[in-house]
Write a protein that holds these residues in place. Structure first.
Motif, PDB file in Angstrom:
ATOM      1  N   GLU A 416      -2.625   2.036   5.351  1.00 14.68           N
ATOM      2  CA  GLU A 416      -2.226   3.056   4.305  1.00 14.68           C
ATOM      3  C   GLU A 416      -0.814   3.784   4.797  1.00 14.68           C
ATOM      4  OE1 GLU A 416      -6.304   5.174   2.343  1.00 14.68           O
ATOM      5  OE2 GLU A 416      -5.933   4.728   4.655  1.00 14.68           O
ATOM      6  N   ILE A 417      -0.767   3.983   6.068  1.00 15.05           N
ATOM      7  CA  ILE A 417       0.524   5.027   6.343  1.00 15.05           C
ATOM      8  C   ILE A 417       1.912   4.015   6.053  1.00 15.05           C
ATOM      9  CG2 ILE A 417       1.662   5.634   8.548  1.00 15.05           C
ATOM     10  CD1 ILE A 417      -1.036   5.939   9.441  1.00 15.05           C
ATOM     11  N   GLY A 418       1.247   2.932   6.784  1.00 15.41           N
ATOM     12  CA  GLY A 418       3.014   1.862   6.756  1.00 15.41           C
ATOM     13  C   GLY A 418       3.272   2.173   4.852  1.00 15.41           C
ATOM     14  N   ARG A 419       2.201   1.711   3.713  1.00 15.11           N
ATOM     15  CA  ARG A 419       2.960   1.858   2.980  1.00 15.11           C
ATOM     16  C   ARG A 419       3.660   3.448   2.551  1.00 15.11           C
ATOM     17  NH1 ARG A 419      -3.368   1.840   0.490  1.00 15.11           N
ATOM     18  NH2 ARG A 419      -3.073  -0.340   2.033  1.00 15.11           N
ATOM     19  N   LYS A 420       3.189   4.454   2.811  1.00 12.18           N
ATOM     20  CA  LYS A 420       3.668   5.644   2.714  1.00 12.18           C
ATOM     21  C   LYS A 420       5.168   5.628   3.272  1.00 12.18           C
ATOM     22  CE  LYS A 420       0.242   8.179   1.041  1.00 12.18           C
ATOM     23  NZ  LYS A 420       0.105   9.311   0.139  1.00 12.18           N
ATOM     24  N   PHE A 421       5.692   4.995   4.446  1.00 10.56           N
ATOM     25  CA  PHE A 421       6.676   4.567   4.886  1.00 10.56           C
ATOM     26  C   PHE A 421       7.452   3.905   4.009  1.00 10.56           C
ATOM     27  CE2 PHE A 421       4.854   7.518   7.273  1.00 10.56           C
ATOM     28  CZ  PHE A 421       5.498   8.508   7.775  1.00 10.56           C
ATOM     29  N   GLY A 422       7.901   3.498   2.396  1.00 14.52           N
ATOM     30  CA  GLY A 422       8.449   2.503   2.280  1.00 14.52           C
ATOM     31  C   GLY A 422       7.469   1.315   2.138  1.00 14.52           C
ATOM     32  N   ASN A 423       6.784   1.647   1.621  1.00 14.32           N
ATOM     33  CA  ASN A 423       5.924  -0.169   2.023  1.00 14.32           C
ATOM     34  C   ASN A 423       6.271  -1.465   3.377  1.00 14.32           C
ATOM     35  OD1 ASN A 423       4.316  -0.540   0.410  1.00 14.32           O
ATOM     36  ND2 ASN A 423       5.782  -1.130  -1.629  1.00 14.32           N
ATOM     37  N   ARG A 424       5.909  -0.633   4.361  1.00 15.32           N
ATOM     38  CA  ARG A 424       6.036  -0.783   5.560  1.00 15.32           C
ATOM     39  C   ARG A 424       5.129  -1.426   5.735  1.00 15.32           C
ATOM     40  NH1 ARG A 424      10.834   2.413   5.752  1.00 15.32           N
ATOM     41  NH2 ARG A 424      12.307   1.706   6.616  1.00 15.32           N
ATOM     42  N   ASP A 425       4.904  -2.496   7.062  1.00 15.14           N
ATOM     43  CA  ASP A 425       3.922  -3.707   7.768  1.00 15.14           C
ATOM     44  C   ASP A 425       3.066  -2.566   8.614  1.00 15.14           C
ATOM     45  OD1 ASP A 425       2.207  -6.370   7.046  1.00 15.14           O
ATOM     46  OD2 ASP A 425       2.445  -5.218   9.291  1.00 15.14           O
ATOM     47  N   HIS A 426       2.113  -2.374   8.257  1.00 15.19           N
ATOM     48  CA  HIS A 426       0.892  -2.061   9.405  1.00 15.19           C
ATOM     49  C   HIS A 426       1.453  -2.059  10.885  1.00 15.19           C
ATOM     50  CE1 HIS A 426      -1.467  -5.678   9.937  1.00 15.19           C
ATOM     51  NE2 HIS A 426      -1.650  -5.481  11.094  1.00 15.19           N
ATOM     52  N   THR A 427       2.124  -3.185  11.347  1.00 17.44           N
ATOM     53  CA  THR A 427       2.488  -3.144  12.182  1.00 17.44           C
ATOM     54  C   THR A 427       3.486  -2.940  12.908  1.00 17.44           C
ATOM     55  OG1 THR A 427       3.261  -5.324  11.171  1.00 17.44           O
ATOM     56  CG2 THR A 427       1.479  -6.462  12.603  1.00 17.44           C
TER      57      THR A 427
END
Ligand code: ADP
Ligand code: MG
Length: 459
Positions: A416-427
């Motif tokens: 979810e966090i990754g998504r909020k930062f320009g659709n970045r991956d969770h890794t």
């Protein structure tokens, strides 16, 4: 050839997996384009065919190019008296096409009386009864269904009973309540276990070559309850076994109760036919708690404890701890233990003190957007750079800090966090969190900046 193939397999799948599934495999003779392999049980044969069939075909073909078929046979070795030698043949083409599962009618041992049931199931928790379950709007339907099944198991329309809802909302409690009620009535045999335990039992049975007994035990109960079925996602062979058990029991008019964290249709990753069957009976969801329900639960538990907890404190807890009943209960128990230990009355002040860590964790109301804004302001970068693809340190570092703080201060998951930062991956988020922690250790000034931001965001 054979020892080379075995060595290859062992290297590919690892020692443990090899010993579990493949060690007992024996090799027969090569006949023209065909090789026969033997496994001691039908189950093992099916499993090996499903998991390793293609690989075996390829390995044999590589060793002896003439080989086009690998035949897997069940040879039950020297069999005990009376149990005739059963050899069931089935072929696996050496090509990569999957063989459909074939039902093989084999002479199977006579079903034994089920006297071993107690060792199969997990014990029921005596605290989880219908009497101790507090009913409110979010759970009244699930509760009614559970009661109904406990009163009249295997009623049409209620079989299976599928209970679902988030963590700590009472699924396990209701299942134990059904079990305890039925056992108290003394009418039927009940087996309760988690899906995880089901799988480990199943694997253990395969290892000790006692799958027959395992199946018979399971299929001899009147009520089978499997908790947290979502655990079986991705465990295809266990799912398959559960599916067969499920069908056998329902066809025999036995009751099944299953719980999961999602509805059958949302349990993607479970086989379609299993999901379909799971949704065939009664599906009941437990919703998130409301303030009223939390108050009722706290009142009931406080009363049962015998400690006088003021209404103000209960209201405070019900306001602050909203995630699930387990946490709520944990907080109250801690208060009660404290009161008993120190012989002091429970007050609002004492509550805030005793529970400050729990309350802090539940205080995290700050949003990722706020974090991004504050961090961007602090380092004087544009808010859009939080989600941009720019990778220069000037923007990448603050972005990492924002990810780190999002992980620390919100309950959002990494994806979810990754998504909020320009659709970045969770890794990427994991990396950011680690990087910021490293930097904080190396650079006290940077650590101070981050700490300052954290304090600003928390207050
Ligand atoms: P789940 O299986 O859904 O994760 P549990 O059944 O384990 O949740 O419940 C967590 C804890 O909360 C247990 O101690 C249970 O007794 C308690 N609990 C949940 N819902 C209720 C309720 N409605 N009334 C009383 N206790 C509850
Ligand atoms: Mg549970």
């Amino acid at each position: 050839h054979w020892s080379r193939i075995c060595a290859r397999l062992k290297a590919e799948v690892g020692e443990v997996e090899y010993n579990t599934w493949l060690r007992q495999m024996g090799v027969g003779t090569v006949e023209e384009d065909e090789i026969t392999l033997y496994l001691p049980t039908r189950f093992l044969r099916d499993w090996v065919r499903g998991q390793y069939g293609d690989r075996l075909g390829a390995l044999w073909h590589a060793e002896i190019p003439a080989i086009r078929r690998v035949e897997l046979q069940v040879a039950r070795g020297p069999s005990p008296a009376g149990d005739g030698e059963a050899v069931i043949a089935e072929s696996v083409p050496a090509s990569a096409t999957a063989t459909p599962a074939v039902e093989v009618a084999a002479a199977e041992a006579e079903p034994r009386a089920a006297e071993v049931r107690s060792d199969l199931a997990a014990p029921l928790d005596p605290r989880f009864t219908f009497e101790t379950f507090v009913v409110g709007k979010p759970n009244e339907f699930a509760y009614a269904c559970a009661r109904r099944v406990a009163e009249r198991p295997s009623s049409p329309g209620f079989n299976p009973l599928f209970l679902y809802g988030g963590v700590g909302l009472g699924k396990t409690h209701l299942m134990h309540a059904i079990g305890s009620e039925l056992v108290r009535e003394g009418r039927v045999s009940v087996a309760y276990m988690s899906a995880e335990k089901f799988m480990y039992r199943f694997i253990a049975a395969i290892r000790s070559q006692s799958t027959m007994e395992f199946k018979e035990q399971l299929r001899s109960v009147d009520v089978l309850m499997i908790d947290d079925l979502q655990f079986l996602i991705g465990k295809d062979n266990t799912q398959e076994e559960f599916f067969h058990t499920f069908n056998a029991l329902v066809d025999a008019g036995r009751q099944i109760v299953v719980s999961a964290d999602k509805s059958p249709s949302d349990l993607s990753g479970l086989e379609d036919r299993l999901r379909t069957r799971l949704g065939c009976g009664m599906v009941a969801d437990i919703h998130a708690t409301t303030f009223e329900l939390r108050i009722s639960i706290l009142e009931a538990k406080a009363t049962a404890s015998g400690v006088d907890v003021p209404a103000k404190v209960l209201e405070f807890l019900a306001h602050k701890i909203t995630s699930n009943v387990r946490e709520l209960e944990g907080a109250l128990n801690r208060l009660i233990a404290h009161a008993n230990l120190f012989g002091r009355p429970v007050t609002l002040e004492a509550t805030q003190d005793v529970l400050h860590d729990i309350l802090k964790a539940n205080n995290r109301r700050v949003t990722i957007e706020e974090i991004q804004r504050k961090v961007a302001e602090h380092w004087n970068i544009r808010l859009t750079d939080m989600s941009s693809a720019r990778r220069s340190t000037v923007v990448a570092r603050p972005r990492q800090v924002a990810m780190y703080l999002s992980k620390q201060l919100t309950s959002r998951s990494l994806p979810e966090i990754g998504r909020k930062f320009g659709n970045r991956d969770h890794t990427t988020v994991i990396y950011a969190v680690r990087r910021v922690m490293e930097l904080m250790e190396q650079d006290p000034a940077f650590a101070e900046d981050v700490e300052l931001l954290r304090r600003m965001l928390e207050s």
